[in-house]
Design an enzyme around this catalytic site. Structure first.
Site, PDB file in Angstrom:
ATOM      1  N   LYS A  83      31.609  24.826  -9.533  1.00  0.00           N
ATOM      2  CA  LYS A  83      30.387  24.110  -9.166  1.00  0.00           C
ATOM      3  C   LYS A  83      29.703  24.864  -8.023  1.00  0.00           C
ATOM      4  O   LYS A  83      30.342  25.163  -6.999  1.00  0.00           O
ATOM      5  CB  LYS A  83      30.762  22.702  -8.719  1.00  0.00           C
ATOM      6  CG  LYS A  83      29.838  21.609  -9.194  1.00  0.00           C
ATOM      7  CD  LYS A  83      30.472  20.267  -8.858  1.00  0.00           C
ATOM      8  CE  LYS A  83      29.515  19.135  -9.132  1.00  0.00           C
ATOM      9  NZ  LYS A  83      30.047  17.865  -8.616  1.00  0.00           N
TER      10      LYS A  83
HETATM   11  O1  G3P Z   1      29.771  14.709  -7.858  1.00  0.00           O
HETATM   12  C1  G3P Z   1      28.407  14.653  -7.593  1.00  0.00           C
HETATM   13  C2  G3P Z   1      27.779  13.287  -7.598  1.00  0.00           C
HETATM   14  O2  G3P Z   1      28.185  12.566  -8.707  1.00  0.00           O
HETATM   15  C3  G3P Z   1      27.846  12.552  -6.293  1.00  0.00           C
HETATM   16  O3  G3P Z   1      27.465  11.206  -6.389  1.00  0.00           O
HETATM   17  O4  G3P Z   1      27.319   8.923  -5.454  1.00  0.00           O
HETATM   18  O5  G3P Z   1      27.770  10.859  -3.913  1.00  0.00           O
HETATM   19  O6  G3P Z   1      25.530  10.547  -4.939  1.00  0.00           O
HETATM   20  P1  G3P Z   1      26.997  10.349  -5.102  1.00  0.00           P
END
Ligand code: G3P
Length: 217
Positions: A83
């Protein structure tokens, strides 16, 4: 649309894998930091539990550092997808890594232009963060739809991972928008099972069966 789990927690991944509903896992440095064990120790266990891609993120911000970390991560297990954030250095790293056959998931995508840049650099996946867009008053699902349309229209070889999913309503919305994958926290995956009529239905089936005093022969 495939379902991925967005976590670095091995127990959550084991449970979801046992249910047979997940096709991959995504992690990020914030998720990895929540776990007690070192991420390079956890990553092989995650990869063994999941019969599909497992995204692991680089920490370096310069392209040489990213490439070095990416090669190390990719060497840990064949399921690892690296990533990398959408920056000029990041795309320089994607160009090199994709030419070596290392799959990259370009993360922190908040615009169609960023997704187009990532796809052109050779990203196997792009991850638009819909929840974080919703948080600032935009419509995350609309961005997912735009990116999918652009990828389809121009026949780009990149899959869209709808990320930063916050609740169950996001899941069918991104499926209808054409996302190839939705990655979500364990809590959201568990909630997808739930419907009060399912619980009531199970209860009444069992009660009727018991009342009739039947048994399996
Ligand atoms: O892994 C990336 C993403 O899904 C993060 O989500 O909830 O931290 O915005 P969030």
């Amino acid at each position: 649309m495939k379902l991925y789990l967005d976590t670095a927690n091995v127990e959550e991944i084991r449970q979801a894998a046992d249910w047979g509903v997940i096709s991959g896992v995504t992690t990020n440095p914030s998720l990895a930091a929540k776990e007690d064990d070192d991420f390079t120790k956890i990553l092989p266990s995650i990869c063994e539990l999941v019969n599909g891609p497992v995204s692991a993120e680089v920490i370096a911000l310069d392209h040489e550092g990213m490439i070095k970390e990416a090669r190390k991560l990719a060497g840990i297990h064949k399921h690892v997808v690296v990533k990398i954030p959408i920056t000029p250095d990041g795309m320089q790293a994607v160009k090199t890594l994709s030419s070596e056959g290392i799959k990259v998931n370009v993360t922190l995508i908040f615009s169609a232009n960023q997704a187009l840049l990532a796809a052109r650099a050779g990203a196997a996946y792009v991850s638009p963060f819909l929840g974080r867009l919703d948080d600032i008053g935009h419509t995350g699902v609309a961005l997912v739809r735009d990116i999918v349309d652009i990828i389809d229209l121009h026949e780009l070889n990149t899959e869209v991972i709808a990320a930063s999913i916050r609740h169950t309503e996001h899941v069918p919305a991104v499926a209808l928008a054409g996302a190839h994958i939705a990655t979500m926290p364990f809590k959201v995956l568990k909630q997808m099972f739930k419907h009060p009529l399912t619980d009531l239905g199970i209860e009444s089936f069992i009660n009727d069966w018991k009342k009739a005093d039947k048994s399996f022969k």
